[in-house]
Design a protein around this motif. Sequence first.
Motif, PDB file in Angstrom:
ATOM      1  N   VAL A 165      64.545  72.781  52.548  1.00 36.65           N
ATOM      2  CA  VAL A 165      64.586  73.648  51.173  1.00 36.65           C
ATOM      3  C   VAL A 165      64.973  72.810  49.958  1.00 36.65           C
ATOM      4  CG1 VAL A 165      64.953  75.538  49.663  1.00 36.65           C
ATOM      5  CG2 VAL A 165      64.694  75.872  52.069  1.00 36.65           C
ATOM      6  N   LEU A 166      66.455  72.163  50.413  1.00 37.48           N
ATOM      7  CA  LEU A 166      67.055  71.524  49.296  1.00 37.48           C
ATOM      8  C   LEU A 166      66.688  69.987  49.128  1.00 37.48           C
ATOM      9  CD1 LEU A 166      70.829  72.731  49.986  1.00 37.48           C
ATOM     10  CD2 LEU A 166      68.787  74.014  48.912  1.00 37.48           C
ATOM     11  N   ALA A 167      66.168  69.462  50.259  1.00 38.92           N
ATOM     12  CA  ALA A 167      66.115  67.937  50.226  1.00 38.92           C
ATOM     13  C   ALA A 167      65.046  67.515  49.215  1.00 38.92           C
ATOM     14  CB  ALA A 167      65.743  67.423  51.390  1.00 38.92           C
ATOM     15  N   PRO A 168      63.837  68.122  48.956  1.00 40.50           N
ATOM     16  CA  PRO A 168      62.893  67.585  48.009  1.00 40.50           C
ATOM     17  C   PRO A 168      63.482  67.514  46.534  1.00 40.50           C
ATOM     18  CG  PRO A 168      61.870  69.003  49.561  1.00 40.50           C
ATOM     19  CD  PRO A 168      63.343  69.228  49.835  1.00 40.50           C
ATOM     20  N   LEU A 169      64.232  68.552  46.052  1.00 43.40           N
ATOM     21  CA  LEU A 169      64.902  68.609  45.000  1.00 43.40           C
ATOM     22  C   LEU A 169      65.937  67.573  44.531  1.00 43.40           C
ATOM     23  CD1 LEU A 169      65.004  69.673  42.082  1.00 43.40           C
ATOM     24  CD2 LEU A 169      66.506  71.652  42.874  1.00 43.40           C
ATOM     25  N   TYR A 170      66.725  67.602  45.829  1.00 45.85           N
ATOM     26  CA  TYR A 170      67.850  66.270  46.027  1.00 45.85           C
ATOM     27  C   TYR A 170      67.109  65.107  45.546  1.00 45.85           C
ATOM     28  CZ  TYR A 170      71.382  63.260  47.258  1.00 45.85           C
ATOM     29  OH  TYR A 170      72.378  62.082  47.292  1.00 45.85           O
ATOM     30  N   PRO A 217      58.502  75.113  45.559  1.00 42.99           N
ATOM     31  CA  PRO A 217      59.453  74.190  45.331  1.00 42.99           C
ATOM     32  C   PRO A 217      60.660  74.724  44.875  1.00 42.99           C
ATOM     33  CG  PRO A 217      57.275  73.280  44.775  1.00 42.99           C
ATOM     34  CD  PRO A 217      57.118  74.676  44.956  1.00 42.99           C
ATOM     35  N   ALA A 218      61.847  74.579  45.075  1.00 41.51           N
ATOM     36  CA  ALA A 218      63.145  74.931  44.572  1.00 41.51           C
ATOM     37  C   ALA A 218      63.266  74.235  42.971  1.00 41.51           C
ATOM     38  CB  ALA A 218      64.226  74.656  45.478  1.00 41.51           C
ATOM     39  N   ALA A 219      63.578  75.262  42.194  1.00 41.20           N
ATOM     40  CA  ALA A 219      64.013  74.733  40.803  1.00 41.20           C
ATOM     41  C   ALA A 219      65.425  74.242  40.791  1.00 41.20           C
ATOM     42  CB  ALA A 219      63.579  75.789  39.657  1.00 41.20           C
ATOM     43  N   GLY A 220      66.342  74.701  41.551  1.00 43.34           N
ATOM     44  CA  GLY A 220      67.496  74.482  41.348  1.00 43.34           C
ATOM     45  C   GLY A 220      68.244  75.025  42.904  1.00 43.34           C
ATOM     46  N   TYR A 221      69.416  74.718  43.099  1.00 45.07           N
ATOM     47  CA  TYR A 221      70.193  75.317  44.369  1.00 45.07           C
ATOM     48  C   TYR A 221      71.751  74.881  43.884  1.00 45.07           C
ATOM     49  CZ  TYR A 221      70.685  70.334  46.480  1.00 45.07           C
ATOM     50  OH  TYR A 221      71.113  68.939  46.728  1.00 45.07           O
ATOM     51  N   VAL A 222      72.430  75.648  44.665  1.00 42.06           N
ATOM     52  CA  VAL A 222      74.040  75.562  44.717  1.00 42.06           C
ATOM     53  C   VAL A 222      74.721  75.871  45.886  1.00 42.06           C
ATOM     54  CG1 VAL A 222      74.538  78.056  44.009  1.00 42.06           C
ATOM     55  CG2 VAL A 222      76.180  75.973  43.378  1.00 42.06           C
ATOM     56  N   VAL A 223      75.572  74.957  46.446  1.00 43.79           N
ATOM     57  CA  VAL A 223      76.446  75.249  47.538  1.00 43.79           C
ATOM     58  C   VAL A 223      77.701  75.318  47.227  1.00 43.79           C
ATOM     59  CG1 VAL A 223      76.950  74.227  49.952  1.00 43.79           C
ATOM     60  CG2 VAL A 223      74.779  73.479  48.988  1.00 43.79           C
ATOM     61  N   TYR A 224      78.243  76.554  47.558  1.00 43.37           N
ATOM     62  CA  TYR A 224      79.688  76.823  47.199  1.00 43.37           C
ATOM     63  C   TYR A 224      80.230  77.783  48.316  1.00 43.37           C
ATOM     64  CZ  TYR A 224      77.845  81.710  46.862  1.00 43.37           C
ATOM     65  OH  TYR A 224      77.382  83.054  47.159  1.00 43.37           O
ATOM     66  N   ARG A 225      81.764  77.819  48.250  1.00 50.40           N
ATOM     67  CA  ARG A 225      82.517  78.562  49.111  1.00 50.40           C
ATOM     68  C   ARG A 225      83.448  79.578  48.088  1.00 50.40           C
ATOM     69  NH1 ARG A 225      83.010  75.839  54.102  1.00 50.40           N
ATOM     70  NH2 ARG A 225      82.241  73.739  53.987  1.00 50.40           N
ATOM     71  N   VAL A 226      83.821  80.655  48.488  1.00 48.69           N
ATOM     72  CA  VAL A 226      84.652  81.473  48.182  1.00 48.69           C
ATOM     73  C   VAL A 226      85.892  81.636  48.759  1.00 48.69           C
ATOM     74  CG1 VAL A 226      85.215  83.996  47.490  1.00 48.69           C
ATOM     75  CG2 VAL A 226      82.720  82.943  47.266  1.00 48.69           C
ATOM     76  N   GLY A 227      87.011  81.280  48.258  1.00 50.73           N
ATOM     77  CA  GLY A 227      88.449  80.974  48.950  1.00 50.73           C
ATOM     78  C   GLY A 227      89.518  81.919  48.425  1.00 50.73           C
ATOM     79  N   VAL A 238      72.213  71.141  41.968  1.00 48.63           N
ATOM     80  CA  VAL A 238      71.107  70.369  41.489  1.00 48.63           C
ATOM     81  C   VAL A 238      70.332  71.393  40.920  1.00 48.63           C
ATOM     82  CG1 VAL A 238      69.468  68.774  42.165  1.00 48.63           C
ATOM     83  CG2 VAL A 238      71.622  68.685  43.390  1.00 48.63           C
ATOM     84  N   ALA A 239      69.892  71.099  39.590  1.00 46.13           N
ATOM     85  CA  ALA A 239      68.998  71.967  38.727  1.00 46.13           C
ATOM     86  C   ALA A 239      67.863  70.963  38.253  1.00 46.13           C
ATOM     87  CB  ALA A 239      69.791  72.814  37.852  1.00 46.13           C
ATOM     88  N   ALA A 240      66.697  71.657  38.066  1.00 49.64           N
ATOM     89  CA  ALA A 240      65.341  70.894  37.495  1.00 49.64           C
ATOM     90  C   ALA A 240      65.621  70.661  36.003  1.00 49.64           C
ATOM     91  CB  ALA A 240      64.303  71.356  37.833  1.00 49.64           C
ATOM     92  N   ASP A 241      66.045  71.640  35.375  1.00 45.83           N
ATOM     93  CA  ASP A 241      66.556  71.461  33.931  1.00 45.83           C
ATOM     94  C   ASP A 241      67.713  72.570  33.504  1.00 45.83           C
ATOM     95  OD1 ASP A 241      65.298  74.188  33.994  1.00 45.83           O
ATOM     96  OD2 ASP A 241      63.297  73.417  33.551  1.00 45.83           O
TER      97      ASP A 241
END
Length: 402
Positions: A165-170, A217-227, A238-241
């Motif tokens: 899912v993420l690799a194409p936008l990256y 296709p993804a227009a954006g993604y975020v990888v995060y953690r809550v601590g 990563v975001a397209a715009d």
Amino acid sequence: MTTDLRGVPEGHVDRALDLAYLAFHNRAGDATRKRHREALLHCERVGAYDDEEIVGFAAARRLGLSVPGGELPAVELDFVSVAPTHRRRGVLTGMMGELWRRCAAADRPLACLWASEDAIYGRFGFGPATEAYSVEIDTTRPLNLRVTPDRRPLRLIAPADAPDVLAPLYETSRARRGGRFSRDAAWWRRAVCSGDGDDDAKDGPSRVVVLGDKGAPAAGYVVYRVGEKATVTVEEMVAADAPAAAALWSYLASIDLTRKVRAWALAPDDPLPHFAADRDQVRVTGRWPALWLRLVDVARALTSRSWAAPADLVLEVRDATLPANAGRFRLTVDPSGAAYGATGDPAGLVLDVRDLSACYLGGVQVRQLVRAGLVEERTPGAARSLDAALETEYLPFAGEGW
């Protein structure tokens, strides 16, 4: 005592990790050590041995680095460490020399690293080629933005599904911005797919949110953690715009039972500080040199990137470590490409390879270094001409945090 340099076999990788943890004053739990060990198995490994004791170690991960107009083979140096009992004996210099020989043999014109101490790597020809900044958002009140967030749906996906899912936008982001690493399946598996991260970290597991309809296709993604302390830590976005970025920041700021969002590394031209309506709520908490770059083969590097404007300049390059790069060369850039060859003509610019490396991706202006006294401009306007040719639409950025 004598020290010799040789490759580190798989059976010595745990010993090399022990040295790295000693040098960096780190402790690693089982999961972290396993992840580091797997990463090293995919690297070239150089060790300095005193008899059979590893007293120096350096790993070189083979990858592609995005440069203006394309990609070049590179190595990323990591786990570079010297035993405290063997400092100031030329161990690091010897290992770097061995790595340069390997780069030449493998036709890899670029080397890069994240510098643990800035003062160390300049003498080996590395210059800070990208910058990053960190931000902190107070989410005890709604996040007010000046742009309308993209209204496509947000989806929480399993980390194991991330590569597809993420690799194409990256990859799209790499095509428009220098300084981005290539990522293979092993990288995605270590970095995201496990979802666990470091076992000695205080944050929770990785969460992955994607903007866009399922199957599209993804227009954006975020990888995060809550601590701890109800803080959301952004590992990568990563975001397209700008509207796509606004949708992701709005999501992060609205997560229940949290009070703060922190991002450790954003591109220096990231739109967030501009479209945030309240700059007291969205604070830039630091700006720092990120990826350090070294042109191992200056001629190959300069003739393999794209250029924004024509140029005809004579560069006098100083390189104490790799003499083949040193000398006086004419750089000619026109719509057909670039040529770079030795010349006896007077130099328009005199600069060290570390400063040429810093400017190579377009993130540092040559004329800034002229004003700083680091580059000598002998022909008026030469620095501005080179800057115009090096300019890029997007500033380079490296945010490889995993």
